[in-house]
Design an enzyme around this catalytic site. Structure first.
Site, PDB file in Angstrom:
ATOM      1  NE  ARG A   1     -31.890  92.898 -55.612  1.00  0.00           N
ATOM      2  CZ  ARG A   1     -32.463  93.934 -55.144  1.00  0.00           C
ATOM      3  NH1 ARG A   1     -31.992  94.908 -55.849  1.00  0.00           N
ATOM      4  NH2 ARG A   1     -32.838  93.990 -53.932  1.00  0.00           N
TER       5      ARG A   1
ATOM      6  CE  LYS B   1     -21.114  73.921 -63.679  1.00  0.00           C
ATOM      7  NZ  LYS B   1     -20.629  72.225 -63.000  1.00  0.00           N
TER       8      LYS B   1
ATOM      9  CD  GLU C   1      -9.991  70.123 -63.714  1.00  0.00           C
ATOM     10  OE1 GLU C   1     -10.753  69.393 -64.530  1.00  0.00           O
ATOM     11  OE2 GLU C   1     -10.134  70.520 -62.577  1.00  0.00           O
TER      12      GLU C   1
ATOM     13  CE  LYS D   1     -15.890  74.933 -68.133  1.00  0.00           C
ATOM     14  NZ  LYS D   1     -15.269  74.945 -66.769  1.00  0.00           N
TER      15      LYS D   1
ATOM     16  CD  GLU E   1     -23.453  70.056 -64.214  1.00  0.00           C
ATOM     17  OE1 GLU E   1     -22.492  70.938 -64.454  1.00  0.00           O
ATOM     18  OE2 GLU E   1     -23.523  69.190 -63.738  1.00  0.00           O
TER      19      GLU E   1
ATOM     20  NE  ARG F   1     -20.664  73.966 -67.158  1.00  0.00           N
ATOM     21  CZ  ARG F   1     -20.517  75.206 -66.894  1.00  0.00           C
ATOM     22  NH1 ARG F   1     -21.547  76.010 -67.215  1.00  0.00           N
ATOM     23  NH2 ARG F   1     -19.420  75.725 -66.234  1.00  0.00           N
TER      24      ARG F   1
ATOM     25  CG  ASN G   1     -18.899  67.567 -63.058  1.00  0.00           C
ATOM     26  OD1 ASN G   1     -18.306  68.513 -62.780  1.00  0.00           O
ATOM     27  ND2 ASN G   1     -20.412  67.649 -63.265  1.00  0.00           N
TER      28      ASN G   1
ATOM     29  CG  HIS H   1     -14.270  67.069 -61.576  1.00  0.00           C
ATOM     30  ND1 HIS H   1     -13.840  66.652 -62.501  1.00  0.00           N
ATOM     31  CD2 HIS H   1     -13.849  68.319 -61.013  1.00  0.00           C
ATOM     32  CE1 HIS H   1     -12.643  67.486 -62.821  1.00  0.00           C
ATOM     33  NE2 HIS H   1     -12.917  68.622 -62.004  1.00  0.00           N
TER      34      HIS H   1
ATOM     35  CG  HIS I   1     -15.574  67.237 -56.066  1.00  0.00           C
ATOM     36  ND1 HIS I   1     -16.603  67.530 -56.640  1.00  0.00           N
ATOM     37  CD2 HIS I   1     -14.702  67.968 -56.434  1.00  0.00           C
ATOM     38  CE1 HIS I   1     -16.343  68.542 -57.578  1.00  0.00           C
ATOM     39  NE2 HIS I   1     -15.038  68.915 -57.447  1.00  0.00           N
TER      40      HIS I   1
ATOM     41  CG  HIS J   1      -9.654  70.627 -58.228  1.00  0.00           C
ATOM     42  ND1 HIS J   1     -10.819  70.059 -57.717  1.00  0.00           N
ATOM     43  CD2 HIS J   1     -10.086  70.942 -59.564  1.00  0.00           C
ATOM     44  CE1 HIS J   1     -11.790  70.002 -58.531  1.00  0.00           C
ATOM     45  NE2 HIS J   1     -11.040  70.488 -59.880  1.00  0.00           N
TER      46      HIS J   1
HETATM   47  N1  LIG Z   1     -15.563  77.205 -61.825  1.00  0.00           N
HETATM   48  C1  LIG Z   1     -15.218  76.270 -62.325  1.00  0.00           C
HETATM   49  O1  LIG Z   1     -15.541  75.704 -63.311  1.00  0.00           O
HETATM   50  C2  LIG Z   1     -14.025  75.281 -61.669  1.00  0.00           C
HETATM   51  C3  LIG Z   1     -13.398  74.315 -62.332  1.00  0.00           C
HETATM   52  C4  LIG Z   1     -12.415  73.571 -61.828  1.00  0.00           C
HETATM   53  C5  LIG Z   1     -11.612  74.074 -60.668  1.00  0.00           C
HETATM   54  N2  LIG Z   1     -12.407  75.139 -59.902  1.00  0.00           N
HETATM   55  C6  LIG Z   1     -11.913  75.610 -58.700  1.00  0.00           C
HETATM   56  O2  LIG Z   1     -10.578  76.088 -58.826  1.00  0.00           O
HETATM   57  C7  LIG Z   1      -9.795  76.014 -57.592  1.00  0.00           C
HETATM   58  C8  LIG Z   1      -8.558  75.512 -57.722  1.00  0.00           C
HETATM   59  O3  LIG Z   1      -7.895  76.382 -58.733  1.00  0.00           O
HETATM   60  P1  LIG Z   1      -6.189  76.522 -58.649  1.00  0.00           P
HETATM   61  O4  LIG Z   1      -5.780  75.072 -58.876  1.00  0.00           O
HETATM   62  O5  LIG Z   1      -5.972  77.465 -59.821  1.00  0.00           O
HETATM   63  O6  LIG Z   1      -5.951  76.958 -57.163  1.00  0.00           O
HETATM   64  P2  LIG Z   1      -5.596  78.395 -56.620  1.00  0.00           P
HETATM   65  O7  LIG Z   1      -6.458  79.342 -57.138  1.00  0.00           O
HETATM   66  O8  LIG Z   1      -5.585  78.158 -55.014  1.00  0.00           O
HETATM   67  O9  LIG Z   1      -4.097  78.607 -56.900  1.00  0.00           O
HETATM   68  C9  LIG Z   1      -3.243  77.410 -56.638  1.00  0.00           C
HETATM   69  C10 LIG Z   1      -1.684  78.153 -56.018  1.00  0.00           C
HETATM   70  O10 LIG Z   1      -1.035  78.709 -56.847  1.00  0.00           O
HETATM   71  C11 LIG Z   1      -0.890  80.158 -56.600  1.00  0.00           C
HETATM   72  N3  LIG Z   1      -0.653  80.721 -57.558  1.00  0.00           N
HETATM   73  C12 LIG Z   1      -1.645  81.008 -58.675  1.00  0.00           C
HETATM   74  N4  LIG Z   1      -1.276  81.754 -59.642  1.00  0.00           N
HETATM   75  C13 LIG Z   1       0.338  81.826 -59.666  1.00  0.00           C
HETATM   76  C14 LIG Z   1       1.312  81.951 -60.312  1.00  0.00           C
HETATM   77  N5  LIG Z   1       1.094  82.420 -61.912  1.00  0.00           N
HETATM   78  N6  LIG Z   1       2.415  82.077 -60.080  1.00  0.00           N
HETATM   79  C15 LIG Z   1       2.494  81.539 -58.587  1.00  0.00           C
HETATM   80  N7  LIG Z   1       1.784  81.188 -57.783  1.00  0.00           N
HETATM   81  C16 LIG Z   1       0.488  81.324 -58.273  1.00  0.00           C
HETATM   82  C17 LIG Z   1      -2.163  80.603 -55.688  1.00  0.00           C
HETATM   83  O11 LIG Z   1      -1.894  81.456 -54.895  1.00  0.00           O
HETATM   84  C18 LIG Z   1      -2.469  79.130 -55.023  1.00  0.00           C
HETATM   85  O12 LIG Z   1      -1.397  79.207 -53.703  1.00  0.00           O
HETATM   86  C19 LIG Z   1     -10.891  75.029 -56.887  1.00  0.00           C
HETATM   87  O13 LIG Z   1     -11.291  75.890 -55.691  1.00  0.00           O
HETATM   88  C20 LIG Z   1     -11.841  74.553 -57.537  1.00  0.00           C
HETATM   89  O14 LIG Z   1     -12.925  74.095 -57.077  1.00  0.00           O
HETATM   90  C21 LIG Z   1     -13.687  75.804 -60.412  1.00  0.00           C
HETATM   91 ZN   LIG Z   2     -11.821  70.309 -61.949  1.00  0.00          ZN
END
Ligand SMILES: NC(=O)c1ccc[n+]([C@@H]2O[C@H](COP(=O)([O-])OP(=O)(O)OC[C@H]3O[C@@H](n4cnc5c(N)ncnc54)[C@H](O)[C@@H]3O)[C@@H](O)[C@H]2O)c1
Ligand SMILES: [Zn+2]
Length: 373
Positions: free
Chosen positions: A125, A147, A189, A231, A241, A246, A250, A253, A257, A271
């Protein structure tokens, strides 16, 4: 070189935590962790790409400092941010005999941050977790704000929770192992914050965006810290939100999306690439509706072109793009309430706002400008 260090507080009503930003911060993670967490058992969660690069260094520090720490690794990529990875993580945590004094460490990009945060919220939990974001996107966006989520076949991030980390440690040196495409995706971003409510930051990015993408240490530090401050301010004012503030995060987005869903959340469109294109689409729609001066859309296009982003959907990916299908996919977005899609539009660069009364026909018209070129 003198290390620049900056601490950005995230001051929420019931929880306060710090984002610490400094090059080479990961050489000593124990001091900042000990300042906020007393537990001496922890689990580092990472992916198959990041773990071989950085997990040993982190685990060694924990071992030297007398922690019992273990590593859980899942496959890389957004398609693995799913229920089966979450179940795997939870089972491994229970095998480790996780207790409420344990904490989790998300070591990776947004995928690892999101799924670790969700696992931390669910296991027993709720136990604490910290974020060590290793992509530019995670450093400026996903690691901050609490999030957490996994994707479902019906859409992105549809199962999740608001669950804040106890600490975020950002070290820009880990970005050196990231590919150019991932850096540009993360930069989208950063650009978003300028477009939402900070025109001077957008102007700074027009001057220094190339240096950020080339990982110039001072430029990256300024861009990451400015993004985190932006942020943190928005999240502190509207954590869940509810007021609409907040939701401005988006920007790009709702369109983005839909692009990601169309290609099945595959690497065809990352993304951040979808968000960059989505920002252009949001500005196009704003211009079409007579809300935004066309010069601002032109300025955005020029900067995105200079950075190396695609400006049309066929240039983004070889895919049978269809405006009508994209609009149908938008209807599945989380932001749909009472069947109304919420769009983040703009009165100009740095002046975004929400609109829930946009006809599908206007959206289709705007989308077609990116397809039928
Ligand atoms: N929670 C939130 O507020 C929020 C906001 C924006 C995006 N997201 C989410 O984040 C995700 C996208 O994140 P992302 O772009 O970081 O993707 P990711 O975590 O898949 O990383 C992208 C790629 O880079 C590799 N990688 C990561 N760090 C590395 C490094 N230092 N050196 C070499 N390779 C590395 C990973 O293994 C992966 O293959 C999506 O799922 C999206 O929905 C969440
Ligand atoms: Zn995003």
């Amino acid at each position: 070189m003198r290390t620049i260090k900056e601490i950005v507080p995230v001051a929420l009503e019931n929880h306060r935590y710090e984002i610490i930003i400094a090059a080479s911060l990961l050489e000593d993670i124990i001091t900042p962790i000990q300042a906020v967490l007393t537990g001496k058992r922890c689990v580092v969660i990472s992916d198959a790409t990041v773990a071989p690069l950085y997990a040993d260094g982190i685990l060694n520090q924990f071992a030297k400092a007398g922690y019992a720490a273990t590593l859980i690794t899942i496959n890389s990529g957004d398609k693995n941010k799913n229920f089966s990875s979450l179940q795997y993580i939870c089972e491994k945590l229970l095998d480790f005999k996780v207790d409420r004094n344990c904490f989790l460490v998300a070591l990776g990009g947004g995928v690892i941050g999101d799924i670790t945060g969700l696992a931390a919220s669910l296991i027993l939990r709720g136990i604490p977790y910290i974020q060590i974001p290793t992509t530019l996107l995670a450093q400026v966006d996903s690691s901050v704000g609490g999030k957490t989520a996994i994707n479902m076949p019906q859409g992105k991030n549809l199962v999740g929770a608001f669950y804040q980390p106890s600490l975020v440690l950002i070290d820009s040196t880990v970005l050196r192992t990231l590919g150019k495409r991932e850096i540009l995706a993360g930069y989208a971003e950063i650009l978003k914050y300028g477009l939402i409510n900070d025109a001077p930051f957008f102007a700074w990015l027009e001057q220094h965006g190339a240096a950020v993408c080339a990982l110039d240490p001072a430029a990256v530090h300024y861009a990451v810290a400015t993004s985190c401050r932006a942020k943190a301010a928005i999240v502190a004012a509207d954590e869940k939100e509810t007021s609409g503030l907040r939701a401005l995060l988006n920007l790009g987005h709702t369109f983005g999306h839909a692009l990601e869903a169309a290609v099945g959340y595959s690497d065809t469109v990352l993304h951040g690439e979808a968000v960059a294109m989505g920002c252009l689409m949001a500005f196009q729609l704003s211009v079409d509706l007579g809300q935004c001066p066309p010069q601002d859309l032109e300025r955005l296009k020029q900067h995105q072109q200079a950075c190396g982003y695609a400006l049309t959907l066929p240039a983004l990916a070889d895919f049978p793009w269809q405006a009508e299908t994209l609009v149908e996919l938008m209807a599945l977005d989380k932001k749909v309430a009472d069947q109304k899609k919420t769009f983040v539009l703009a009165k100009g660069i740095g002046a975004s706002y929400l609109d829930k009364n946009i006809d599908d026909s206007s959206v289709i018209k705007a989308l077609n400008k990116f397809i039928k070129v």
